[in-house]
Design a protein around this motif. Structure first.
Motif, PDB file in Angstrom:
ATOM      1  N   LEU A 242       0.822  -1.205   0.000  1.00  0.00           N
ATOM      2  CA  LEU A 242       0.000   0.000   0.000  1.00  0.00           C
ATOM      3  C   LEU A 242       0.863   1.265   0.000  1.00  0.00           C
ATOM      4  N   LEU A 243       1.991   1.219   0.705  1.00  0.00           N
ATOM      5  CA  LEU A 243       2.894   2.374   0.721  1.00  0.00           C
ATOM      6  C   LEU A 243       3.564   2.560  -0.633  1.00  0.00           C
ATOM      7  N   LEU A 244       3.811   1.478  -1.355  1.00  0.00           N
ATOM      8  CA  LEU A 244       4.350   1.586  -2.708  1.00  0.00           C
ATOM      9  C   LEU A 244       3.330   2.228  -3.641  1.00  0.00           C
ATOM     10  N   VAL A 245       2.066   1.867  -3.453  1.00  0.00           N
ATOM     11  CA  VAL A 245       1.001   2.494  -4.245  1.00  0.00           C
ATOM     12  C   VAL A 245       0.918   3.981  -3.915  1.00  0.00           C
ATOM     13  N   LEU A 246       1.005   4.313  -2.629  1.00  0.00           N
ATOM     14  CA  LEU A 246       0.981   5.716  -2.207  1.00  0.00           C
ATOM     15  C   LEU A 246       2.115   6.496  -2.867  1.00  0.00           C
ATOM     16  N   ASN A 247       3.296   5.914  -2.897  1.00  0.00           N
ATOM     17  CA  ASN A 247       4.446   6.541  -3.548  1.00  0.00           C
ATOM     18  C   ASN A 247       4.160   6.830  -5.011  1.00  0.00           C
ATOM     19  N   ASN A 248       3.621   5.839  -5.708  1.00  0.00           N
ATOM     20  CA  ASN A 248       3.348   5.990  -7.134  1.00  0.00           C
ATOM     21  C   ASN A 248       2.286   7.050  -7.388  1.00  0.00           C
ATOM     22  N   VAL A 249       1.225   7.040  -6.581  1.00  0.00           N
ATOM     23  CA  VAL A 249       0.137   8.010  -6.757  1.00  0.00           C
ATOM     24  C   VAL A 249       0.638   9.429  -6.500  1.00  0.00           C
ATOM     25  N   MET A 250       1.457   9.603  -5.459  1.00  0.00           N
ATOM     26  CA  MET A 250       1.978  10.936  -5.159  1.00  0.00           C
ATOM     27  C   MET A 250       2.851  11.465  -6.297  1.00  0.00           C
ATOM     28  N   VAL A 251       3.696  10.600  -6.868  1.00  0.00           N
ATOM     29  CA  VAL A 251       4.563  11.031  -7.958  1.00  0.00           C
ATOM     30  C   VAL A 251       3.734  11.447  -9.169  1.00  0.00           C
ATOM     31  N   VAL A 252       2.740  10.638  -9.513  1.00  0.00           N
ATOM     32  CA  VAL A 252       1.893  10.957 -10.670  1.00  0.00           C
ATOM     33  C   VAL A 252       1.140  12.267 -10.442  1.00  0.00           C
ATOM     34  N   ALA A 253       0.673  12.497  -9.223  1.00  0.00           N
ATOM     35  CA  ALA A 253      -0.155  13.671  -8.933  1.00  0.00           C
ATOM     36  C   ALA A 253       0.650  14.949  -8.709  1.00  0.00           C
ATOM     37  N   LEU A 254       1.860  14.828  -8.155  1.00  0.00           N
ATOM     38  CA  LEU A 254       2.554  16.018  -7.666  1.00  0.00           C
ATOM     39  C   LEU A 254       3.874  16.354  -8.367  1.00  0.00           C
ATOM     40  N   GLN A 255       4.442  15.432  -9.149  1.00  0.00           N
ATOM     41  CA  GLN A 255       5.755  15.710  -9.731  1.00  0.00           C
ATOM     42  C   GLN A 255       5.745  16.941 -10.630  1.00  0.00           C
ATOM     43  N   VAL A 256       4.744  17.065 -11.478  1.00  0.00           N
ATOM     44  CA  VAL A 256       4.680  18.221 -12.381  1.00  0.00           C
ATOM     45  C   VAL A 256       4.454  19.527 -11.612  1.00  0.00           C
ATOM     46  N   PRO A 257       3.482  19.604 -10.677  1.00  0.00           N
ATOM     47  CA  PRO A 257       3.321  20.854  -9.915  1.00  0.00           C
ATOM     48  C   PRO A 257       4.580  21.249  -9.142  1.00  0.00           C
ATOM     49  N   LEU A 258       5.296  20.282  -8.566  1.00  0.00           N
ATOM     50  CA  LEU A 258       6.494  20.600  -7.797  1.00  0.00           C
ATOM     51  C   LEU A 258       7.640  21.076  -8.680  1.00  0.00           C
ATOM     52  N   ALA A 259       7.629  20.667  -9.937  1.00  0.00           N
ATOM     53  CA  ALA A 259       8.740  21.016 -10.834  1.00  0.00           C
ATOM     54  C   ALA A 259       8.886  22.518 -11.017  1.00  0.00           C
ATOM     55  N   ARG A 260       7.810  23.273 -10.874  1.00  0.00           N
ATOM     56  CA  ARG A 260       7.899  24.716 -11.087  1.00  0.00           C
ATOM     57  C   ARG A 260       8.767  25.400 -10.038  1.00  0.00           C
ATOM     58  N   PHE A 261       8.971  24.736  -8.890  1.00  0.00           N
ATOM     59  CA  PHE A 261       9.805  25.327  -7.854  1.00  0.00           C
ATOM     60  C   PHE A 261      11.294  25.164  -8.145  1.00  0.00           C
ATOM     61  N   GLY A 262      11.630  24.392  -9.187  1.00  0.00           N
ATOM     62  CA  GLY A 262      13.032  24.239  -9.562  1.00  0.00           C
ATOM     63  C   GLY A 262      13.265  24.558 -11.018  1.00  0.00           C
ATOM     64  N   ALA A 263      12.492  25.496 -11.542  1.00  0.00           N
ATOM     65  CA  ALA A 263      12.552  25.796 -12.971  1.00  0.00           C
ATOM     66  C   ALA A 263      13.825  26.512 -13.396  1.00  0.00           C
ATOM     67  N   THR A 264      14.539  27.121 -12.459  1.00  0.00           N
ATOM     68  CA  THR A 264      15.812  27.778 -12.774  1.00  0.00           C
ATOM     69  C   THR A 264      16.916  27.109 -11.959  1.00  0.00           C
ATOM     70  N   THR A 265      18.151  27.371 -12.365  1.00  0.00           N
ATOM     71  CA  THR A 265      19.276  26.755 -11.663  1.00  0.00           C
ATOM     72  C   THR A 265      19.343  27.206 -10.207  1.00  0.00           C
ATOM     73  N   ALA A 266      19.152  28.502  -9.965  1.00  0.00           N
ATOM     74  CA  ALA A 266      19.199  29.019  -8.597  1.00  0.00           C
ATOM     75  C   ALA A 266      18.089  28.416  -7.748  1.00  0.00           C
ATOM     76  N   ALA A 267      16.895  28.292  -8.327  1.00  0.00           N
ATOM     77  CA  ALA A 267      15.766  27.726  -7.586  1.00  0.00           C
ATOM     78  C   ALA A 267      16.006  26.254  -7.276  1.00  0.00           C
ATOM     79  N   ALA A 268      16.586  25.539  -8.232  1.00  0.00           N
ATOM     80  CA  ALA A 268      16.872  24.120  -8.020  1.00  0.00           C
ATOM     81  C   ALA A 268      17.874  23.932  -6.883  1.00  0.00           C
TER      82      ALA A 268
END
Length: 402
Positions: A242-268
């Protein structure tokens, strides 16, 4: 290339979840033989990342990727016909080599085709890849209800066909521009000072060493959590999948929204600080999970899974940007190939690290999380001078993907 990621990972999901069962029931291998097979494929596969990156700086990227995909297909088809252990070793090793090379080549394609939007592109790519894994895994689970040799062989054939389909789809992709090949071609008539390469770049090698530590979150989900739940916590054993499923669901749901916080080198680079906190929190909650009741242990393990998944997503964003920003534009493939060694090495070191944490009592997990957290701080300081002195991020690219 995004469609290719989905197709590729559906095939990988078909095979990865049943490979051990295939070698056990179809090939008739012992546990020791299967372990040797996996270790050999992993060890040889380490070379795939630098080889793939090196070739991509000298030949058209799409052609190299097509070749690698066909090599993976050939290795998978050959497994179907292999009836000797030596042949199984060779096929698995070739498949491991192609797998690591393909990973670096697809990331390099994103770097070249997406330009300054490469972090978001990689986030979408990773989201689709995780979705593909889930679809492939569900299909494999359905096929295994039959439990026949034909079902196992069908899943392996499906994996091989996914590589063929990926190669065909790659034929439709536009070739991205390459500064490395431009420089190489120009040397035929004009002398050009070429970079010394990553193997003499001490800063980049030190960065890759820290990356090996930061990739340890992968071993937490594949090895650490299941073993900890089974042997040291009061949580029910059924919590592990179940925790593996939780991991997969979180990545699918949140990876793209979180990416905007590292869009530049300084931000990353700045994300390394909250990343440090996420790793420390994950280690602490894992340690505390051994001290409570069933309910408390379950809640703490769930919190640990959330923390380590957040760390996984933040690190992915940071890694995509810094691995490119620290590399000269004329040798991106070679540098990213060396960077790929970090994840390959983690596949061997990760299981050892998490089992050491488990056997050292709950404090082992606290030390595990703290060590990775401190490595984040080390990396934050390590890259500062290079990035301040010479920002090497890739400029905008206008070639479109078909």
């Amino acid at each position: 290339m995004l469609a290719i990621a989905l197709v590729d990972r559906i095939g990988s999901g078909l095979w990865a979840s049943v490979s051990v069962l295939y070698f056990t029931y179809v090939s008739g291998l012992s546990v020791a033989q299967i372990g040797t097979l996996a270790a050999t494929a992993g060890a040889i596969g380490i070379a795939g990342a630098p080889i793939g990156g090196h070739l991509a700086d000298r030949f058209p990227l799409t052609r190299v990727l097509i070749t690698v995909q066909l090599l993976r297909a050939l290795a998978s088809f050959a497994l179907l016909a292999a009836d000797h252990y030596a042949l199984l070793l060779v096929c698995s090793a070739v498949g491991g080599l192609g797998d690591r090379a393909s990973s670096v080549l697809t990331r390099l394609y994103a770097t070249r085709i997406a330009g300054p939007d490469r972090v978001r592109y990689q986030a979408v790519h990773r989201t689709l890849a995780n979705a593909g894994w889930a679809v492939g895994g569900l299909a494999a689970a359905a096929a295994l209800t039959f439990g026949t040799t034909t079902a196992y062989q069908g899943l392996l054939a499906g994996d091989a066909l996914s590589f063929v389909a990926s190669a065909l789809l790659t034929l439709r992709c536009g070739e991205p521009p390459s500064s490395a090949r431009t420089v190489t071609d120009s040397t035929a008539t004009t002398p050009t000072t070429k970079p010394t390469g990553p193997w003499r770049d001490r800063t980049y090698l030190a960065y890759v060493a820290t990356e090996t530590v930061l990739f340890l979150d992968d071993a937490v989900f594949k090895v650490g959590l299941p073993l900890w739940i089974a042997h040291a916590s009061h949580a029910p054993h059924g919590l592990a999948p179940l925790l593996l499923v939780l991991n997969n669901v979180m990545v699918v749901a949140l990876q793209v929204p979180l990416a905007r916080f590292g869009a530049t080198t300084a931000a990353a680079r700045a994300l390394l600080i909250p990343l440090s906190a996420a790793f420390a929190l994950g280690g602490a909650t894992m340690a505390l999970s051994a001290t409570g009741s069933t309910v408390t242990s379950t809640l703490l393990l769930t919190a640990a899974a959330v923390a380590f998944t957040l760390a996984e997503m933040l690190h992915a964003t940071v890694s995509w940007e810094l691995s490119v920003a620290l590399a000269p534009g004329t040798a991106q493939g070679t540098y990213l190939g060396v960077h790929g060694l970090a994840q390959s090495a983690q596949r061997s070191l990760g299981p050892l690290a998490v089992t050491a944490a488990i056997t050292t009592s709950p404090l082992g997990w606290a030390a595990f999380g703290t060590f990775i957290a401190l490595t984040c701080i080390v990396q934050h300081r390590l890259v500062r001078e290079r990035l301040t002195r010479s920002p090497l991020s890739v400029g905008p690219v206008t070639v479109s993907e078909h």
